[in-house]
Design a protein around this motif. Structure first.
Motif, PDB file in Angstrom:
ATOM      1  N   ALA A 199       8.789  -3.999   9.891  1.00 24.64           N
ATOM      2  CA  ALA A 199       8.628  -3.406   8.565  1.00 24.64           C
ATOM      3  C   ALA A 199       7.198  -3.618   8.101  1.00 24.64           C
ATOM      4  CB  ALA A 199       9.604  -4.031   7.572  1.00 24.64           C
ATOM      5  N   HIS A 200       6.703  -2.675   7.338  1.00 27.44           N
ATOM      6  CA  HIS A 200       5.421  -2.838   6.655  1.00 27.44           C
ATOM      7  C   HIS A 200       5.649  -2.571   5.177  1.00 27.44           C
ATOM      8  CE1 HIS A 200       1.428  -1.858   5.042  1.00 27.44           C
ATOM      9  NE2 HIS A 200       0.957  -2.655   5.993  1.00 27.44           N
ATOM     10  N   PHE A 201       5.056  -3.404   4.327  1.00 26.22           N
ATOM     11  CA  PHE A 201       5.207  -3.191   2.888  1.00 26.22           C
ATOM     12  C   PHE A 201       3.839  -3.114   2.231  1.00 26.22           C
ATOM     13  CE2 PHE A 201       6.064  -3.909  -1.543  1.00 26.22           C
ATOM     14  CZ  PHE A 201       7.257  -3.216  -1.733  1.00 26.22           C
ATOM     15  N   SER A 202       3.653  -2.079   1.389  1.00 22.57           N
ATOM     16  CA  SER A 202       2.398  -1.881   0.661  1.00 22.57           C
ATOM     17  C   SER A 202       2.588  -2.365  -0.777  1.00 22.57           C
ATOM     18  CB  SER A 202       2.001  -0.399   0.663  1.00 22.57           C
ATOM     19  OG  SER A 202       1.690   0.034   1.973  1.00 22.57           O
ATOM     20  N   HIS A 203       1.847  -3.392  -1.156  1.00 26.33           N
ATOM     21  CA  HIS A 203       1.938  -3.930  -2.511  1.00 26.33           C
ATOM     22  C   HIS A 203       1.012  -3.208  -3.479  1.00 26.33           C
ATOM     23  CE1 HIS A 203       4.352  -7.554  -1.421  1.00 26.33           C
ATOM     24  NE2 HIS A 203       3.844  -7.259  -0.233  1.00 26.33           N
ATOM     25  N   THR A 204       0.162  -2.357  -2.971  1.00 25.95           N
ATOM     26  CA  THR A 204      -0.762  -1.583  -3.805  1.00 25.95           C
ATOM     27  C   THR A 204      -0.183  -0.195  -4.060  1.00 25.95           C
ATOM     28  OG1 THR A 204      -1.901  -0.622  -1.910  1.00 25.95           O
ATOM     29  CG2 THR A 204      -2.710  -2.763  -2.717  1.00 25.95           C
ATOM     30  N   PRO A 205      -0.830   0.574  -4.934  1.00 21.94           N
ATOM     31  CA  PRO A 205      -0.529   2.010  -4.971  1.00 21.94           C
ATOM     32  C   PRO A 205      -0.921   2.642  -3.633  1.00 21.94           C
ATOM     33  CG  PRO A 205      -1.875   1.330  -6.858  1.00 21.94           C
ATOM     34  CD  PRO A 205      -1.875   0.183  -5.886  1.00 21.94           C
ATOM     35  N   TRP A 206      -0.552   3.898  -3.474  1.00 20.17           N
ATOM     36  CA  TRP A 206      -1.045   4.669  -2.334  1.00 20.17           C
ATOM     37  C   TRP A 206      -1.787   5.876  -2.882  1.00 20.17           C
ATOM     38  CZ3 TRP A 206      -0.996   3.045   2.632  1.00 20.17           C
ATOM     39  CH2 TRP A 206      -1.540   3.933   3.571  1.00 20.17           C
ATOM     40  N   ALA A 207      -2.951   6.150  -2.305  1.00 21.08           N
ATOM     41  CA  ALA A 207      -3.801   7.219  -2.818  1.00 21.08           C
ATOM     42  C   ALA A 207      -3.194   8.586  -2.527  1.00 21.08           C
ATOM     43  CB  ALA A 207      -5.183   7.129  -2.176  1.00 21.08           C
ATOM     44  N   PRO A 208      -3.395   9.549  -3.431  1.00 21.62           N
ATOM     45  CA  PRO A 208      -2.999  10.930  -3.122  1.00 21.62           C
ATOM     46  C   PRO A 208      -3.904  11.493  -2.036  1.00 21.62           C
ATOM     47  CG  PRO A 208      -4.228  10.847  -5.175  1.00 21.62           C
ATOM     48  CD  PRO A 208      -3.994   9.416  -4.763  1.00 21.62           C
ATOM     49  N   PRO A 209      -3.447  12.533  -1.314  1.00 24.12           N
ATOM     50  CA  PRO A 209      -4.207  13.022  -0.151  1.00 24.12           C
ATOM     51  C   PRO A 209      -5.645  13.398  -0.460  1.00 24.12           C
ATOM     52  CG  PRO A 209      -2.032  14.026  -0.208  1.00 24.12           C
ATOM     53  CD  PRO A 209      -2.182  13.258  -1.489  1.00 24.12           C
ATOM     54  N   GLU A 210      -5.887  14.031  -1.607  1.00 19.91           N
ATOM     55  CA  GLU A 210      -7.242  14.484  -1.897  1.00 19.91           C
ATOM     56  C   GLU A 210      -8.202  13.310  -2.061  1.00 19.91           C
ATOM     57  OE1 GLU A 210      -4.801  14.656  -5.743  1.00 19.91           O
ATOM     58  OE2 GLU A 210      -4.552  15.156  -3.617  1.00 19.91           O
ATOM     59  N   TYR A 211      -7.703  12.159  -2.485  1.00 27.56           N
ATOM     60  CA  TYR A 211      -8.559  10.980  -2.598  1.00 27.56           C
ATOM     61  C   TYR A 211      -8.561  10.192  -1.295  1.00 27.56           C
ATOM     62  CZ  TYR A 211     -11.220   7.620  -5.395  1.00 27.56           C
ATOM     63  OH  TYR A 211     -12.220   6.842  -5.908  1.00 27.56           O
ATOM     64  N   TYR A 212      -7.410  10.135  -0.643  1.00 28.72           N
ATOM     65  CA  TYR A 212      -7.321   9.424   0.637  1.00 28.72           C
ATOM     66  C   TYR A 212      -8.320   9.994   1.642  1.00 28.72           C
ATOM     67  CZ  TYR A 212      -5.177   7.182   4.701  1.00 28.72           C
ATOM     68  OH  TYR A 212      -4.952   6.418   5.833  1.00 28.72           O
ATOM     69  N   LYS A 213      -8.599  11.285   1.532  1.00 29.75           N
ATOM     70  CA  LYS A 213      -9.510  11.938   2.477  1.00 29.75           C
ATOM     71  C   LYS A 213     -10.968  11.569   2.259  1.00 29.75           C
ATOM     72  CE  LYS A 213      -7.727  16.143   1.996  1.00 29.75           C
ATOM     73  NZ  LYS A 213      -7.459  17.587   2.219  1.00 29.75           N
ATOM     74  N   LEU A 214     -11.253  10.682   1.290  1.00 30.16           N
ATOM     75  CA  LEU A 214     -12.590  10.102   1.228  1.00 30.16           C
ATOM     76  C   LEU A 214     -12.879   9.258   2.467  1.00 30.16           C
ATOM     77  CD1 LEU A 214     -12.834   8.864  -2.493  1.00 30.16           C
ATOM     78  CD2 LEU A 214     -14.033  10.795  -1.470  1.00 30.16           C
ATOM     79  N   LEU A 215     -11.838   8.685   3.056  1.00 29.53           N
ATOM     80  CA  LEU A 215     -12.016   7.903   4.277  1.00 29.53           C
ATOM     81  C   LEU A 215     -12.471   8.810   5.414  1.00 29.53           C
ATOM     82  CD1 LEU A 215      -8.758   5.744   4.153  1.00 29.53           C
ATOM     83  CD2 LEU A 215     -11.094   4.902   3.826  1.00 29.53           C
ATOM     84  N   PRO A 216     -13.276   8.284   6.345  1.00 30.34           N
ATOM     85  CA  PRO A 216     -13.573   9.070   7.547  1.00 30.34           C
ATOM     86  C   PRO A 216     -12.282   9.549   8.198  1.00 30.34           C
ATOM     87  CG  PRO A 216     -14.934   7.106   7.471  1.00 30.34           C
ATOM     88  CD  PRO A 216     -13.934   6.968   6.361  1.00 30.34           C
ATOM     89  N   ASP A 217     -12.284  10.748   8.724  1.00 26.83           N
ATOM     90  CA  ASP A 217     -11.049  11.349   9.220  1.00 26.83           C
ATOM     91  C   ASP A 217     -10.336  10.466  10.236  1.00 26.83           C
ATOM     92  OD1 ASP A 217     -11.724  13.431   7.605  1.00 26.83           O
ATOM     93  OD2 ASP A 217     -12.254  14.820   9.224  1.00 26.83           O
ATOM     94  N   ASP A 218     -11.091   9.929  11.183  1.00 26.31           N
ATOM     95  CA  ASP A 218     -10.443   9.146  12.236  1.00 26.31           C
ATOM     96  C   ASP A 218      -9.876   7.839  11.686  1.00 26.31           C
ATOM     97  OD1 ASP A 218     -13.142   8.355  11.815  1.00 26.31           O
ATOM     98  OD2 ASP A 218     -13.154   7.281  13.720  1.00 26.31           O
ATOM     99  N   ILE A 219     -10.575   7.219  10.732  1.00 24.84           N
ATOM    100  CA  ILE A 219     -10.081   5.970  10.157  1.00 24.84           C
ATOM    101  C   ILE A 219      -8.837   6.229   9.303  1.00 24.84           C
ATOM    102  CG2 ILE A 219     -10.634   4.211   8.418  1.00 24.84           C
ATOM    103  CD1 ILE A 219     -13.447   4.100   9.600  1.00 24.84           C
TER     104      ILE A 219
END
Length: 502
Positions: A199-219
């Motif tokens: 199991a993996h649990f995220s204690h933070t929010p999760w970014a919406p796709p349009e903001y998540y895509k600030l990350l380099p694509d491969d990362i």
């Protein structure tokens, strides 16, 4: 019951070194430790450091004979932690004469440079910023060759956890991997030990796709594929789980079934679940009744007299929105001068991530705003604001009990347990002024006074309404807030995740 392994950056205990080289142990800090301690039997109270072999909290229960074998794998966060790990056979703290409350603990001796780049440069300066939407995008992020070097350290850090879990896990064990520090570990562990339930649990929010895509694509894809190596991916609210599913649409070849809340990637199916985290009411009340809390409550009451109290308790974290909260209090005093001399704001802003320049600058901004309020409104017999920046858990519990109004105004928060702990310990019933961007809003919005965390004027007027609220109404709302806050205690939160693994 099968063995359970917990993996997190911060462990249930930490160490300090004395001048003669001796080691003293205390409970580790952070909300994750508080949440998991009730389940694993690890020490739950951040009391003073104690010598090796003594219990951190008198009466802390260890797992019974019917409980699973629990091993907590964490990183060594200091030289004292690394010393404790090196002195222990195989780094397992339970074999070195320390009382860890019943949970075996393995501290990983990760090279300091690798840890710094993985923890500060990637986890806290990149992933935390993405999920909390914190970037000043005209200037940051800036992904260059140095960022790639930092990412390699993050990969190495996750691999160290996957190696340790794979080595220590019994056949068919369940591994509960925690948070954004270890986003890659689920897939790495699955590659090493396909027999495990993960199991993996995220204690933070999760970014919406349009903001998540600030990350380099491969990362960005590597992080998603890393979590999708788990059998079950958990989130604190439906909002964050839905954002994760939205981002999974970015993964080539992944199949997202929103009705079933599953994602199938590379032939493996991950179930996505929502597990709200509440307060262990009995343990919290028992701790708040101890003498050190009683003494601090008496001191605070003597300091503020019979004035009404607006309380906030936070880490000095960018997402906690402390500066706007202080600005709202100032505007309250400007627009409603009738409160001058009749209200005091207790603002406890405890240190956080001081290694990062953004956090040092933010701490300075908090202190500057606090100074302006005191200079502008303070009188010989009235201090409008009491700002405390030194961490003091008993004082925080005392403040909860005395609060007339509790201000929780993050710009984005995975859950926020302060919003839940405050009503539970309130002695007279406090009004909760709560940001709509806190994860807790999904559970507490009916009885809290909700605010847009970016709207300082609205927050100021809501504080005014909270101070004017009749005591009977406050008490009724507070009782309902307490019921909601304690409906999902940590034991159930963690047990539900294990149950989801089958």
């Amino acid at each position: 019951m099968s063995q359970v392994l917990v993996a997190s950056n911060r462990g249930p205990v930490s160490f300090s070194l004395s001048q003669d080289g001796g080691l003293a142990m205390r409970r580790g800090g952070g909300g994750l430790v508080s949440g998991l301690a009730a389940v694993t039997g690890a020490p739950r109270d951040p009391g003073p450091p104690r010598p090796a072999g003594t219990s951190e909290l008198a009466g802390t229960a260890s797992p019974s004979a019917h409980d699973p074998d629990v091993l907590w794998v964490c990183a060594s966060l200091s030289e004292a932690d690394r010393t404790a790990a090196r002195r222990s056979p195989d780094g397992r703290i339970d074999q070195a004469g320390y009382d860890t409350g019943g949970a075996a603990v393995r501290m990983l001796d990760i090279p300091p440079a690798t840890f710094d780049r993985a923890y500060n440069a990637v986890a806290n300066s990149t992933l935390w910023f993405v999920h909390h939407l914190l970037y000043d995008t005209p200037r940051n992020p800036h992904f260059d060759a140095r960022a790639r070097r930092d990412w390699q350290s993050y990969e190495a850090y996750n691999a160290a956890f996957a190696d340790a879990l794979a080595r220590d896990a019994a056949n068919g064990a369940k591994a509960a991997i925690q948070d954004y520090h270890l986003s890659l570990a689920p897939r790495m562990l699955r590659e090493r030990r396909p027999d495990l339930r993960i199991a993996h649990f995220s204690h933070t929010p999760w970014a919406p796709p349009e903001y998540y895509k600030l990350l380099p694509d491969d990362i960005g894809l590597q992080i998603l594929r890393g979590i999708l190596g788990a059998d079950h991916a958990g989130f604190l609210t439906e909002r964050w789980a839905s954002a994760f599913l939205d981002c999974c649409e970015l993964v080539p070849g992944a199949r997202v079934d929103r009705a079933a809340r599953t994602v199938t990637c590379s032939g493996h199916t991950t179930h996505v679940g929502v597990h709200g985290l509440g307060v262990d009411e009995e343990a919290l009340r028992r701790r708040a009744a101890q003498q050190d809390v009683v003494e601090r409550a008496r001191a605070l009451r003597e300091q503020v007299g019979d004035r009404q109290l607006i309380v906030r308790i936070d880490r000095t974290e960018l997402s906690k929105n402390i500066v706007r909260g202080l600005a709202a209090y100032r505007e309250l005093l400007v627009n409603h001068p009738e409160w001058r001399g009749r209200v005091v704001h207790l603002a406890f802003a405890y240190p956080s991530r001081y290694d990062l320049p953004e956090y040092r600058e933010y701490t300075a901004a908090v202190q500057q705003m606090a100074g302006q309020i005191t200079d502008e409104f303070g009188t010989a017999d009235w201090d409008p604001l009491i700002l405390q920046v030194n961490d003091d858990y008993p004082r925080s519990l005392a403040a909860y009990g005395l609060a007339d109004v509790l201000l929780v105004n993050p710009i984005r928060d995975g859950m926020n347990l302060v919003a839940k702990e405050g009503p539970v310990l309130s002695e007279r019933g406090c009004a909760l002024v709560l940001s709509r961007e806190a994860g807790a809003a999904s559970e507490l919005s009916d009885d809290a006074l909700m605010v847009n965390p970016f709207d300082v004027s609205q927050t100021a007027e809501t504080l005014h309404q909270a101070l004017l609220m009749p005591r009977a109404e406050r008490a009724e709302r507070c009782a309902r807030l307490t019921a909601a806050a304690t409906a999902l205690p940590p034991q159930r939160w963690f047990a539900d995740q294990l149950a989801a693994l089958g």
